[in-house]
Design an enzyme around this catalytic site. Sequence first.
Site, PDB file in Angstrom:
ATOM      1  N   ASP A 267       0.860  -1.176   0.000  1.00  9.91           N
ATOM      2  CA  ASP A 267       0.000   0.000   0.000  1.00  9.91           C
ATOM      3  C   ASP A 267       0.897   1.228   0.000  1.00  9.91           C
ATOM      4  O   ASP A 267       1.846   1.304   0.779  1.00  9.91           O
ATOM      5  CB  ASP A 267      -0.868  -0.004   1.264  1.00  9.91           C
ATOM      6  CG  ASP A 267      -2.299   0.377   0.977  1.00  9.91           C
ATOM      7  OD1 ASP A 267      -2.515   1.492   0.459  1.00  9.91           O
ATOM      8  OD2 ASP A 267      -3.196  -0.424   1.276  1.00  9.91           O
TER       9      ASP A 267
ATOM     10  N   ASP B 282      -3.134   4.651  -2.315  1.00 11.27           N
ATOM     11  CA  ASP B 282      -4.212   5.206  -1.505  1.00 11.27           C
ATOM     12  C   ASP B 282      -4.626   6.600  -2.008  1.00 11.27           C
ATOM     13  O   ASP B 282      -3.770   7.467  -2.194  1.00 11.27           O
ATOM     14  CB  ASP B 282      -3.707   5.311  -0.054  1.00 11.27           C
ATOM     15  CG  ASP B 282      -4.798   5.573   0.944  1.00 11.27           C
ATOM     16  OD1 ASP B 282      -5.670   4.706   1.108  1.00 11.27           O
ATOM     17  OD2 ASP B 282      -4.785   6.660   1.561  1.00 11.27           O
TER      18      ASP B 282
ATOM     19  N   GLU C 266      -6.384   3.957  -5.967  1.00 14.61           N
ATOM     20  CA  GLU C 266      -7.678   4.120  -5.308  1.00 14.61           C
ATOM     21  C   GLU C 266      -8.139   5.543  -5.532  1.00 14.61           C
ATOM     22  O   GLU C 266      -7.397   6.486  -5.263  1.00 14.61           O
ATOM     23  CB  GLU C 266      -7.561   3.839  -3.807  1.00 14.61           C
ATOM     24  CG  GLU C 266      -8.924   3.814  -3.133  1.00 14.61           C
ATOM     25  CD  GLU C 266      -8.920   4.329  -1.705  1.00 14.61           C
ATOM     26  OE1 GLU C 266      -9.820   3.956  -0.955  1.00 14.61           O
ATOM     27  OE2 GLU C 266      -8.026   5.123  -1.349  1.00 14.61           O
TER      28      GLU C 266
ATOM     29  N   HIS D 222     -11.189  -3.253   3.084  1.00 16.50           N
ATOM     30  CA  HIS D 222     -11.174  -2.922   4.512  1.00 16.50           C
ATOM     31  C   HIS D 222     -12.008  -1.680   4.837  1.00 16.50           C
ATOM     32  O   HIS D 222     -12.129  -1.336   6.008  1.00 16.50           O
ATOM     33  CB  HIS D 222      -9.720  -2.714   4.957  1.00 16.50           C
ATOM     34  CG  HIS D 222      -9.090  -1.538   4.260  1.00 16.50           C
ATOM     35  ND1 HIS D 222      -8.804  -1.553   2.904  1.00 16.50           N
ATOM     36  CD2 HIS D 222      -8.745  -0.309   4.705  1.00 16.50           C
ATOM     37  CE1 HIS D 222      -8.296  -0.377   2.568  1.00 16.50           C
ATOM     38  NE2 HIS D 222      -8.246   0.388   3.634  1.00 16.50           N
ATOM     39  N   ASP D 223     -12.543  -0.994   3.833  1.00 22.51           N
ATOM     40  CA  ASP D 223     -13.362   0.200   4.067  1.00 22.51           C
ATOM     41  C   ASP D 223     -14.852  -0.061   3.834  1.00 22.51           C
ATOM     42  O   ASP D 223     -15.675   0.815   4.090  1.00 22.51           O
ATOM     43  CB  ASP D 223     -12.959   1.333   3.097  1.00 22.51           C
ATOM     44  CG  ASP D 223     -11.559   1.856   3.342  1.00 22.51           C
ATOM     45  OD1 ASP D 223     -11.069   1.773   4.485  1.00 22.51           O
ATOM     46  OD2 ASP D 223     -10.949   2.353   2.375  1.00 22.51           O
TER      47      ASP D 223
HETATM   48  O1  TEU Z   1      -9.767   5.382   1.797  1.00 27.59           O
HETATM   49  C1  TEU Z   1     -10.243   6.439   1.044  1.00 27.59           C
HETATM   50  C2  TEU Z   1     -11.631   6.921   1.286  1.00 27.59           C
HETATM   51  O2  TEU Z   1     -11.899   8.057   0.983  1.00 27.59           O
HETATM   52  C3  TEU Z   1     -12.717   6.102   1.820  1.00 27.59           C
HETATM   53  O3  TEU Z   1     -12.808   4.833   1.378  1.00 27.59           O
HETATM   54  C4  TEU Z   1     -12.684   6.166   3.311  1.00 27.59           C
HETATM   55  O4  TEU Z   1     -12.317   4.927   3.821  1.00 27.59           O
HETATM   56  C5  TEU Z   1     -13.996   6.528   3.905  1.00 27.59           C
HETATM   57  O5  TEU Z   1     -14.753   5.385   4.033  1.00 27.59           O
HETATM   58  C6  TEU Z   1     -14.787   7.567   3.228  1.00 27.59           C
HETATM   59  O6  TEU Z   1     -16.044   7.649   3.888  1.00 27.59           O
HETATM   60  C7  TEU Z   1      -8.402   5.205   1.915  1.00 27.59           C
HETATM   61  C8  TEU Z   1      -8.103   3.985   2.746  1.00 27.59           C
HETATM   62  O7  TEU Z   1      -8.541   2.845   2.083  1.00 27.59           O
HETATM   63  C9  TEU Z   1      -8.711   4.163   4.101  1.00 27.59           C
HETATM   64  O8  TEU Z   1      -8.609   3.027   4.900  1.00 27.59           O
HETATM   65  C10 TEU Z   1      -8.031   5.337   4.744  1.00 27.59           C
HETATM   66  O9  TEU Z   1      -8.662   5.637   5.963  1.00 27.59           O
HETATM   67  C11 TEU Z   1      -8.056   6.574   3.864  1.00 27.59           C
HETATM   68  O10 TEU Z   1      -7.758   6.316   2.502  1.00 27.59           O
HETATM   69  C12 TEU Z   1      -7.024   7.570   4.344  1.00 27.59           C
HETATM   70  O11 TEU Z   1      -5.745   7.085   4.097  1.00 27.59           O
END
Ligand code: TEU
Length: 563
Positions: A100, A207, A265, A337-338
């Site tokens: 990542d 990310d 992403e 994971h989100d």
């Molecule tokens: O996530 C980016 C992001 O904007 C969303 O998916 C976020 O998790 C949130 O749910 C918006 O409501 C990435 C990573 O995958 C996430 O785990 C991190 O927290 C974020 O970036 C910051 O690095």
Amino acid sequence: MNPSTPWWSSSVVYQVYPRSFADSDGDGYGDVRGIIDHLDHIAGLGVDVVWLSPIFASPQDDNGYDIADYQAIDPMFGTLADVDELTEAVHARGMKLVMDLVVNHTSDEHAWFVESRDPASPKRDWYVWRPARDGFEPGTPGAEPTNWGSFFGGSGWAFDEASGEYYLHLFSRKQPDLNWENPEVRQAVYAMMRWWIDRGVDGFRMDVINLISKTHPLADGAVNPGDPYSFEIERVANGPRLVEFLEEMNREVGITEKRLFTVGEMVACDLEHAREYTAREHDRLGMVFTFEHVSLDHAGGKLSPIPLHLPDLKKNLARWQEGLAEDGWNSLYFENHDQPRSVSRFGDDSPEHRVASAKALATVLHLHQGTPYVYQGQEIGMTNAGFTRIDQYRDIEAVGMHRQALEAGVPEEQVLAGLGAMGRDNARTPMPWTPEGGFTTGTPWLPLNATTASVNVADDVADPDGVYAHYRRLIALRRELEVVRMGAFELLLPEDEKLWVFTRTLGDERLLVVANMSSHAARVPLAELPSIEDAELLVASVHPGTDLQTLAPWDARVYRLRA
Ligand code: TEU
């Protein structure tokens, strides 16, 4: 396969969320050694690529997405030597390792930011520092340089007493945004990426990479009624220099030349952007993660989920299939994971339908064109966490959203229902390796799912009709059949609210996918589909009846049609 087709177009990726995968030392957190110990579980699926969520030194404000040192491993996960060993073990099994890359922001504890806090430091300009708004006393309400909100709630600016200025943080205040306008920042990032490549890493999941170029000068954005902060995404995403930065990174790190794996992403990334970033004539990114299909069931925000309307999901994926058919490349994901667990979100997580719906979801996704991603636990049909109290959550986003919603007068019941459906901790409960748990000998950092006795790796893998076996079959099918990798996609019955039906065609090879995405029997309008006379049934999510006229709940089938 066309020799110019990149290697990842025949790959399947497995995402590991290290803190929840396997704990080898009993501290309650997963670690690198735990991954090494369970590598055969991953390799056994037949995947080609392992992507690790961040394992770098971090205060863990956002579970490692706040990095304090890109070239050190957090002691909670192990050592650099462990990572070297993991890299070797992954390669020994014929797989690649993807890290990542979190470079829109660092931790506020990163040495760069610590230095940057001093206005006289040469690193001051490495982050986005601004004075208070004209006419406002620094540090007073409304004095933030712009009205931008943070994705985790509150203002996107933090006031720094010592210098009397503000720094930008699009995520938590412990995640200051790097200033990509500064060429020294970019070179430092590229040097770090090369360092990892030299250690044997095969690529990066980047990310929120489309946030690195902001629109300058930074200015107030439009505000929705009732909201103190602006989320006018155009001001921060897909900015004017993004393509330039991606091309520079590609060149400086040797991404295309070394055939490295990249997936960006991207929040607010539509099809046109995706095409622009992944077109093969340019050296930018291999593929992107869009958020479109995982936002269809949000009404106002992610705390106000609405039931999924199946045609919306099918048609969204179909649009991306068509849009990137000639050029560019799709990533295919339902979970990470989100996001909440797909079997709870798009399937049916009741004991009666969980396995079949997990298999049906896997079937439709893996029969699309692109690179499929399997998120740890998805391969055994894990369900949402089932949390009902705020003290069960650990995620900074969940805790922040809960606080803010209560302040705004939203009834707590509603907030908890929203988090229960959409919260990120849903997908972060530890891997249940055995009916007893088997994740740690200590106290897990997040409670194991209450379903562990019945939903666990040992039981599922032992079941020839389990979810894991089904994923194996689908992944093998992608390897076996070029039509799965390259066939043209056509969505049939787009408005049907229960059935997900499509064909894949390559030369005279043709597949028909028919899936009942509901917990009720469904009638299939056979007259509207290509004939399955003499077709070969390649995959089925449940033991199918003899005909296709009536499909059982979550019955998903793949037929190879007679030429
Ligand atoms: O996530 C980016 C992001 O904007 C969303 O998916 C976020 O998790 C949130 O749910 C918006 O409501 C990435 C990573 O995958 C996430 O785990 C991190 O927290 C974020 O970036 C910051 O690095």
